[in-house]
Design a protein around this motif. Structure first.
Motif, PDB file in Angstrom:
ATOM      1  N   GLU A   1       0.793  -1.242   0.000  1.00  0.00           N
ATOM      2  CA  GLU A   1       0.000   0.000   0.000  1.00  0.00           C
ATOM      3  C   GLU A   1       0.820   1.285   0.000  1.00  0.00           C
ATOM      4  OE1 GLU A   1      -3.057  -0.139   3.004  1.00  0.00           O
ATOM      5  OE2 GLU A   1      -3.614  -2.187   2.457  1.00  0.00           O
ATOM      6  N   GLY A   2       2.111   1.197   0.260  1.00  0.00           N
ATOM      7  CA  GLY A   2       2.947   2.402   0.278  1.00  0.00           C
ATOM      8  C   GLY A   2       3.090   2.994  -1.113  1.00  0.00           C
ATOM      9  N   LYS A   3       3.083   4.319  -1.174  1.00  0.00           N
ATOM     10  CA  LYS A   3       3.285   5.004  -2.463  1.00  0.00           C
ATOM     11  C   LYS A   3       4.571   5.823  -2.376  1.00  0.00           C
ATOM     12  CE  LYS A   3      -1.421   5.283  -4.147  1.00  0.00           C
ATOM     13  NZ  LYS A   3      -2.104   4.714  -2.961  1.00  0.00           N
ATOM     14  N   VAL A   4       5.472   5.553  -3.293  1.00  0.00           N
ATOM     15  CA  VAL A   4       6.736   6.280  -3.314  1.00  0.00           C
ATOM     16  C   VAL A   4       6.499   7.613  -4.027  1.00  0.00           C
ATOM     17  CG1 VAL A   4       9.124   6.244  -4.093  1.00  0.00           C
ATOM     18  CG2 VAL A   4       8.037   4.125  -3.314  1.00  0.00           C
ATOM     19  N   LEU A   5       6.562   8.708  -3.268  1.00  0.00           N
ATOM     20  CA  LEU A   5       6.296  10.023  -3.860  1.00  0.00           C
ATOM     21  C   LEU A   5       7.554  10.619  -4.484  1.00  0.00           C
ATOM     22  CD1 LEU A   5       3.908  11.887  -1.375  1.00  0.00           C
ATOM     23  CD2 LEU A   5       3.353  10.388  -3.290  1.00  0.00           C
ATOM     24  N   SER A   6       8.714  10.264  -3.931  1.00  0.00           N
ATOM     25  CA  SER A   6       9.991  10.729  -4.483  1.00  0.00           C
ATOM     26  C   SER A   6      11.059   9.789  -3.919  1.00  0.00           C
ATOM     27  CB  SER A   6      10.269  12.169  -4.042  1.00  0.00           C
ATOM     28  OG  SER A   6      10.604  12.190  -2.668  1.00  0.00           O
TER      29      SER A   6
ATOM     30  N   THR B   1      -2.841   5.026   3.936  1.00  0.00           N
ATOM     31  CA  THR B   1      -3.941   4.043   4.033  1.00  0.00           C
ATOM     32  C   THR B   1      -3.942   3.326   5.378  1.00  0.00           C
ATOM     33  OG1 THR B   1      -2.605   2.257   3.103  1.00  0.00           O
ATOM     34  CG2 THR B   1      -3.878   3.603   1.534  1.00  0.00           C
ATOM     35  N   PHE B   2      -2.797   3.384   6.117  1.00  0.00           N
ATOM     36  CA  PHE B   2      -2.792   2.651   7.395  1.00  0.00           C
ATOM     37  C   PHE B   2      -2.131   3.377   8.559  1.00  0.00           C
ATOM     38  CE2 PHE B   2       1.643   1.247   7.344  1.00  0.00           C
ATOM     39  CZ  PHE B   2       1.961   1.232   5.994  1.00  0.00           C
ATOM     40  N   LEU B   3      -1.393   4.510   8.281  1.00  0.00           N
ATOM     41  CA  LEU B   3      -0.641   5.136   9.380  1.00  0.00           C
ATOM     42  C   LEU B   3      -0.849   6.644   9.485  1.00  0.00           C
ATOM     43  CD1 LEU B   3       1.527   4.842  11.636  1.00  0.00           C
ATOM     44  CD2 LEU B   3       3.284   4.947   9.861  1.00  0.00           C
TER      45      LEU B   3
ATOM     46  N   ALA C   1      14.496   4.438  -4.488  1.00  0.00           N
ATOM     47  CA  ALA C   1      14.857   4.795  -5.867  1.00  0.00           C
ATOM     48  C   ALA C   1      13.964   4.073  -6.872  1.00  0.00           C
ATOM     49  CB  ALA C   1      16.321   4.450  -6.109  1.00  0.00           C
ATOM     50  N   ASN C   2      13.776   4.682  -8.009  1.00  0.00           N
ATOM     51  CA  ASN C   2      13.002   4.112  -9.120  1.00  0.00           C
ATOM     52  C   ASN C   2      11.577   3.725  -8.733  1.00  0.00           C
ATOM     53  OD1 ASN C   2      15.377   4.274 -10.732  1.00  0.00           O
ATOM     54  ND2 ASN C   2      16.091   2.389  -9.736  1.00  0.00           N
ATOM     55  N   GLY C   3      11.018   4.452  -7.788  1.00  0.00           N
ATOM     56  CA  GLY C   3       9.630   4.212  -7.394  1.00  0.00           C
ATOM     57  C   GLY C   3       9.409   2.926  -6.621  1.00  0.00           C
TER      58      GLY C   3
END
Ligand code: 5GP
Length: 194
Positions: free
Chosen positions: A11-16, A24-26, A182-184
């Motif tokens: 569920e984690g989204k790499v923003l940079s 979504t959970f924290l 790195a690289n999303g």
């Protein structure tokens, strides 16, 4: 902690390359079952350390701290980031530069809730450059209380905070330690470091 790492992977989204979004959970929606497991893990790791108080910072440190406090049977005190009408005097205060907001704020804890008798477990959601934890350590020192250690939900081990705090001889337990964004992609260190 496998449960947490799996959740971050899903569920984690790499923003940079430096910022991970886990709302979504924290950080916005909260997963109570996961927070309970996290709090219990911190409690297990610190059960023999004579902890009398959990100290955290609003707002995202509060949820995991509550479950650690519940399991250890100790109160949770959260540092406030804004001046409050009811929190007026007798404060311990420290300055914290926010990594995500790029602004410096005073954080405060009432002197009523921390004293030289306390043995403190500091808990926070993320460890990046260490500013939030250093501010909390400063406040614990002002109270002449003892810090038993620092529990972090997600450490970004490629940033400087973990090193700075461990170099001071302070125990840090992170339940997920990120090697790279790195690289999303989220890449973890093999074992969460202590
Ligand atoms: P530090 O003070 O260690 O530089 O940053 C820690 C604080 O910044 C945490 O309390 C957290 O609120 C925020 N933070 C730092 N990095 C991240 C990140 O990658 N994602 C999110 N969601 N928050 C972060």
């Amino acid at each position: 902690m496998k449960l947490l790492k799996d959740k971050i992977a899903q569920e984690g989204k790499v923003l940079s390359e430096n910022v991970l979004k886990v709302d979504t959970f924290l950080n916005h929606q909260i997963d109570p079952e996961l927070m309970q497991a996290i709090g219990e893990e911190f409690a297990t790791r610190y059960k023999d350390e004579g902890i009398t108080k959990i100290v955290t910072i609003e707002s995202s440190g509060i949820a995991p701290s509550m479950f650690a406090g519940l399991t250890l049977g100790v109160p949770v005190v959260f540092a406030r980031k804004r001046k409050s009408l009811t929190l007026t005097d007798n404060l311990y205060t420290s300055k914290v530069h926010s990594f995500t907001k790029n602004e410096t704020n005073d954080i405060s804890i009432s002197q009523n809730f921390l004293s030289s008798d306390d043995v403190v477990l500091i808990i926070d959601d993320f460890l990046a450059n260490g500013q939030a934890v250093l501010g909390l350590l400063d406040i614990v020192e002002q109270a002449n209380a003892k810090t038993a250690g620092v529990g972090i939900v997600i450490e970004k081990g490629f940033q400087t905070g973990g090193g700075i705090i461990r170099e001071r001889g302070i125990r840090v337990d992170s339940l997920a330690n990120i090697k790279s964004l790195a690289n999303g992609k989220v890449e973890f260190f093999e074992e969460a470091s202590t």
